[in-house]
Design a protein around this motif. Structure first.
Motif, PDB file in Angstrom:
ATOM      1  N   THR A  93      15.534 111.598  65.977  1.00 46.51           N
ATOM      2  CA  THR A  93      16.145 112.675  66.752  1.00 46.51           C
ATOM      3  C   THR A  93      15.102 113.519  67.480  1.00 46.51           C
ATOM      4  O   THR A  93      15.246 113.825  68.654  1.00 46.51           O
ATOM      5  CB  THR A  93      16.975 113.595  65.833  1.00 46.51           C
TER       6      THR A  93
ATOM      7  N   GLU B 175      16.467 108.054  54.466  1.00 50.58           N
ATOM      8  CA  GLU B 175      17.308 107.960  55.659  1.00 50.58           C
ATOM      9  C   GLU B 175      17.270 109.266  56.451  1.00 50.58           C
ATOM     10  O   GLU B 175      17.257 109.255  57.682  1.00 50.58           O
ATOM     11  CB  GLU B 175      18.746 107.632  55.248  1.00 50.58           C
ATOM     12  N   LEU B 176      17.233 110.373  55.745  1.00 51.34           N
ATOM     13  CA  LEU B 176      17.161 111.671  56.398  1.00 51.34           C
ATOM     14  C   LEU B 176      15.877 111.793  57.207  1.00 51.34           C
ATOM     15  O   LEU B 176      15.890 112.238  58.362  1.00 51.34           O
ATOM     16  CB  LEU B 176      17.237 112.795  55.351  1.00 51.34           C
ATOM     17  N   VAL B 177      14.753 111.375  56.634  1.00 52.50           N
ATOM     18  CA  VAL B 177      13.469 111.432  57.318  1.00 52.50           C
ATOM     19  C   VAL B 177      13.503 110.572  58.571  1.00 52.50           C
ATOM     20  O   VAL B 177      13.065 110.994  59.647  1.00 52.50           O
ATOM     21  CB  VAL B 177      12.325 110.986  56.368  1.00 52.50           C
ATOM     22  N   LYS B 178      14.061 109.357  58.457  1.00 53.05           N
ATOM     23  CA  LYS B 178      14.142 108.471  59.620  1.00 53.05           C
ATOM     24  C   LYS B 178      15.030 109.080  60.697  1.00 53.05           C
ATOM     25  O   LYS B 178      14.730 109.015  61.886  1.00 53.05           O
ATOM     26  CB  LYS B 178      14.686 107.095  59.207  1.00 53.05           C
ATOM     27  N   GLY B 179      16.106 109.704  60.283  1.00 54.08           N
ATOM     28  CA  GLY B 179      17.017 110.342  61.240  1.00 54.08           C
ATOM     29  C   GLY B 179      16.320 111.477  61.995  1.00 54.08           C
ATOM     30  O   GLY B 179      16.459 111.608  63.206  1.00 54.08           O
ATOM     31  N   ILE B 180      15.564 112.262  61.270  1.00 54.61           N
ATOM     32  CA  ILE B 180      14.822 113.370  61.899  1.00 54.61           C
ATOM     33  C   ILE B 180      13.748 112.828  62.825  1.00 54.61           C
ATOM     34  O   ILE B 180      13.556 113.334  63.925  1.00 54.61           O
ATOM     35  CB  ILE B 180      14.218 114.296  60.817  1.00 54.61           C
ATOM     36  N   GLU B 181      13.046 111.773  62.390  1.00 52.36           N
ATOM     37  CA  GLU B 181      12.015 111.167  63.227  1.00 52.36           C
ATOM     38  C   GLU B 181      12.598 110.655  64.536  1.00 52.36           C
ATOM     39  O   GLU B 181      12.025 110.877  65.612  1.00 52.36           O
ATOM     40  CB  GLU B 181      11.334 110.003  62.487  1.00 52.36           C
TER      41      GLU B 181
END
Length: 107
Positions: free
Chosen positions: A10, A2-8
């Motif tokens: 943003t 989820e963190l990776v998707k959020g960074i992608e």
């Protein structure tokens, strides 16, 4: 994940790209190009013969040299007047010399 998707989302990047190391080097190169020069050398390039005394007076004021030393400097053009000075100082020196009739190069 989820963190990776959020960074992608943003930052608009793709974490699965294999050239991640190359992307990190590009911003550093861009920053180096953006840096402004902060120190300038002011060089007396030339002056018309009829303006020699006016230029000589300004050179004496800028450098603090005596009459003979300033005369030798002016007669040995192109010659450095001031080294490693700020942009505002360099602009002021250039303005003074050009008003007196001389030509100045800033490097």
């Amino acid at each position: 994940a989820e963190l990776v998707k959020g960074i992608e989302e943003t930052f608009g990047v793709d974490a699965s790209a294999p050239s991640g190391g190359m992307m990190m080097a590009a911003p550093a190169a861009a920053v180096a190009v953006v840096e402004e020069k902060t120190e300038f050398d002011v060089i007396l390039d030339s002056y018309p013969a009829d303006k020699k005394i006016a230029v000589l007076k300004i050179v004496r004021t800028i450098t603090g040299l005596g009459l003979k030393e300033a005369k030798d400097l002016v007669e040995a053009v192109p010659k450095e007047l001031k080294m490693a000075c700020s942009k505002s100082d360099a602009d002021e020196i250039k303005k003074q010399i050009e008003e007196a009739g001389g030509k100045v190069v800033m490097k």
